[in-house]
Design a protein around this motif. Structure first.
Motif, PDB file in Angstrom:
ATOM      1  N   GLU A   1      -7.313   5.854 -10.320  1.00 37.57           N
ATOM      2  CA  GLU A   1      -7.777   5.522  -8.970  1.00 37.57           C
ATOM      3  C   GLU A   1      -7.146   6.520  -7.998  1.00 37.57           C
ATOM      4  OE1 GLU A   1      -7.705   1.727  -5.855  1.00 37.57           O
ATOM      5  OE2 GLU A   1      -6.951   1.446  -7.886  1.00 37.57           O
ATOM      6  N   VAL A   2      -7.939   7.017  -7.071  1.00 39.38           N
ATOM      7  CA  VAL A   2      -7.441   8.006  -6.118  1.00 39.38           C
ATOM      8  C   VAL A   2      -7.543   7.457  -4.694  1.00 39.38           C
ATOM      9  CG1 VAL A   2      -7.983   9.996  -7.586  1.00 39.38           C
ATOM     10  CG2 VAL A   2      -9.685   9.167  -5.945  1.00 39.38           C
ATOM     11  N   LEU A   3      -6.844   8.113  -3.820  1.00 34.62           N
ATOM     12  CA  LEU A   3      -6.902   7.721  -2.417  1.00 34.62           C
ATOM     13  C   LEU A   3      -8.284   8.025  -1.856  1.00 34.62           C
ATOM     14  CD1 LEU A   3      -3.493   9.241  -1.296  1.00 34.62           C
ATOM     15  CD2 LEU A   3      -4.091   6.829  -1.199  1.00 34.62           C
ATOM     16  N   PRO A   4      -8.853   7.115  -1.108  1.00 34.36           N
ATOM     17  CA  PRO A   4     -10.130   7.414  -0.460  1.00 34.36           C
ATOM     18  C   PRO A   4      -9.946   8.559   0.536  1.00 34.36           C
ATOM     19  CG  PRO A   4      -9.603   5.060  -0.288  1.00 34.36           C
ATOM     20  CD  PRO A   4      -8.403   5.745  -0.841  1.00 34.36           C
ATOM     21  N   SER A   5     -11.010   9.260   0.830  1.00 32.63           N
ATOM     22  CA  SER A   5     -10.914  10.407   1.728  1.00 32.63           C
ATOM     23  C   SER A   5     -10.490  10.000   3.137  1.00 32.63           C
ATOM     24  CB  SER A   5     -12.253  11.158   1.782  1.00 32.63           C
ATOM     25  OG  SER A   5     -13.267  10.302   2.274  1.00 32.63           O
ATOM     26  N   ASP A   6     -10.743   8.739   3.500  1.00 29.53           N
ATOM     27  CA  ASP A   6     -10.366   8.282   4.845  1.00 29.53           C
ATOM     28  C   ASP A   6      -9.065   7.471   4.846  1.00 29.53           C
ATOM     29  OD1 ASP A   6     -11.475   6.140   3.478  1.00 29.53           O
ATOM     30  OD2 ASP A   6     -12.574   5.365   5.209  1.00 29.53           O
ATOM     31  N   ALA A   7      -8.279   7.578   3.768  1.00 36.01           N
ATOM     32  CA  ALA A   7      -7.028   6.826   3.673  1.00 36.01           C
ATOM     33  C   ALA A   7      -5.985   7.367   4.642  1.00 36.01           C
ATOM     34  CB  ALA A   7      -6.489   6.900   2.246  1.00 36.01           C
ATOM     35  N   LEU A   8      -5.210   6.441   5.191  1.00 36.29           N
ATOM     36  CA  LEU A   8      -4.088   6.786   6.068  1.00 36.29           C
ATOM     37  C   LEU A   8      -2.812   6.361   5.352  1.00 36.29           C
ATOM     38  CD1 LEU A   8      -5.618   5.254   9.326  1.00 36.29           C
ATOM     39  CD2 LEU A   8      -5.568   7.671   8.704  1.00 36.29           C
ATOM     40  N   LEU A   9      -1.825   7.237   5.327  1.00 36.93           N
ATOM     41  CA  LEU A   9      -0.586   6.915   4.626  1.00 36.93           C
ATOM     42  C   LEU A   9       0.418   6.181   5.505  1.00 36.93           C
ATOM     43  CD1 LEU A   9      -0.198  10.124   2.457  1.00 36.93           C
ATOM     44  CD2 LEU A   9      -1.084   7.875   1.796  1.00 36.93           C
ATOM     45  N   GLU A  10       0.093   6.016   6.772  1.00 43.40           N
ATOM     46  CA  GLU A  10       0.902   5.211   7.680  1.00 43.40           C
ATOM     47  C   GLU A  10      -0.001   4.184   8.332  1.00 43.40           C
ATOM     48  OE1 GLU A  10       3.161   7.463  10.483  1.00 43.40           O
ATOM     49  OE2 GLU A  10       4.025   8.749   8.940  1.00 43.40           O
ATOM     50  N   LYS A  11       0.557   3.004   8.577  1.00 42.55           N
ATOM     51  CA  LYS A  11      -0.222   1.939   9.207  1.00 42.55           C
ATOM     52  C   LYS A  11      -0.687   2.406  10.588  1.00 42.55           C
ATOM     53  CE  LYS A  11      -0.101  -2.963  10.248  1.00 42.55           C
ATOM     54  NZ  LYS A  11       0.666  -4.202  10.133  1.00 42.55           N
ATOM     55  N   PRO A  12      -1.978   2.320  10.846  1.00 42.46           N
ATOM     56  CA  PRO A  12      -2.464   2.773  12.156  1.00 42.46           C
ATOM     57  C   PRO A  12      -2.009   1.822  13.258  1.00 42.46           C
ATOM     58  CG  PRO A  12      -4.246   1.756  10.923  1.00 42.46           C
ATOM     59  CD  PRO A  12      -3.051   1.812  10.004  1.00 42.46           C
ATOM     60  N   GLU A  13      -1.672   2.409  14.393  1.00 45.42           N
ATOM     61  CA  GLU A  13      -1.304   1.608  15.555  1.00 45.42           C
ATOM     62  C   GLU A  13      -2.590   1.093  16.171  1.00 45.42           C
ATOM     63  OE1 GLU A  13       1.778   1.887  17.811  1.00 45.42           O
ATOM     64  OE2 GLU A  13       3.048   2.798  16.300  1.00 45.42           O
ATOM     65  N   LYS A  14      -2.655  -0.212  16.362  1.00 40.65           N
ATOM     66  CA  LYS A  14      -3.852  -0.757  16.991  1.00 40.65           C
ATOM     67  C   LYS A  14      -3.632  -0.879  18.482  1.00 40.65           C
ATOM     68  CE  LYS A  14      -2.943  -5.659  16.653  1.00 40.65           C
ATOM     69  NZ  LYS A  14      -3.549  -6.609  17.513  1.00 40.65           N
ATOM     70  N   GLU A  15      -4.676  -0.680  19.206  1.00 46.99           N
ATOM     71  CA  GLU A  15      -4.614  -0.830  20.653  1.00 46.99           C
ATOM     72  C   GLU A  15      -4.403  -2.311  20.966  1.00 46.99           C
ATOM     73  OE1 GLU A  15      -4.798   1.400  23.282  1.00 46.99           O
ATOM     74  OE2 GLU A  15      -4.531   2.881  21.693  1.00 46.99           O
ATOM     75  N   PRO A  16      -3.473  -2.625  21.868  1.00 44.35           N
ATOM     76  CA  PRO A  16      -3.268  -4.036  22.213  1.00 44.35           C
ATOM     77  C   PRO A  16      -4.480  -4.593  22.949  1.00 44.35           C
ATOM     78  CG  PRO A  16      -1.893  -2.611  23.588  1.00 44.35           C
ATOM     79  CD  PRO A  16      -2.569  -1.738  22.578  1.00 44.35           C
ATOM     80  N   THR A  17      -4.730  -5.863  22.731  1.00 46.97           N
ATOM     81  CA  THR A  17      -5.827  -6.530  23.429  1.00 46.97           C
ATOM     82  C   THR A  17      -5.431  -6.776  24.878  1.00 46.97           C
ATOM     83  OG1 THR A  17      -5.015  -8.757  22.951  1.00 46.97           O
ATOM     84  CG2 THR A  17      -6.481  -7.732  21.297  1.00 46.97           C
TER      85      THR A  17
END
Length: 137
Positions: free
Chosen positions: A30-46
């Motif tokens: 199994e390989v990393l998807p091409s759109d994989a991020l190795l760090e958790k993305p910061e989400k914009e606060p609501t």
């Protein structure tokens, strides 16, 4: 020489997708998807999270100010308004005035944010608009 079937080995690698979902590779090959991020993305606060932080910042500011005179917090200081000790009563009255002024300005800002007429200020901008907190001599 025998052919060796080499496969990628990413077992145990954690990655995230842009939507914030977390994944772990569990199988050899199994390989990393091409759109994989190795760090958790910061989400914009609501908007609700921004408002919650906005009000928390005001309260912490008031509590921290009260602590400069050894009160537990703003509320604790305000309870001394009827103290028989004039120093405590004076400080409590000043704290009440500062509390009222800070929340009055804060709610004006919040109302403007919620109506869409302005954006929510940064903490530094907010504190600048609220004005300084200084005990009278």
């Amino acid at each position: 020489m025998a052919d060796i079937d080499l496969q990628p080995f990413f077992v145990g690698v954690k990655y995230w997708l842009a939507d914030g979902s977390e994944h772990v590779i569990t199988a050899i090959g199994e390989v990393l998807p091409s759109d994989a991020l190795l760090e958790k993305p910061e989400k914009e606060p609501t908007q609700d999270e921004l408002i919650q932080q906005f009000t928390l910042d005001i309260q912490i500011r008031l509590d921290d100010f009260a602590r400069t005179r050894n009160y537990d917090n703003c509320l604790s200081c305000c309870t001394y308004a009827v103290s028989a000790i004039s120093k405590f009563a004076t400080e409590a009255q000043y704290m009440i005035e500062r509390r009222d002024a800070n929340w009055s300005i804060g709610y004006e800002i919040l109302s403007a944010v919620q109506s869409g007429s302005r954006s929510i200020p940064s903490k530094a901008e907010l504190f600048n608009e609220l004005g300084p907190l200084e005990w009278p001599n």
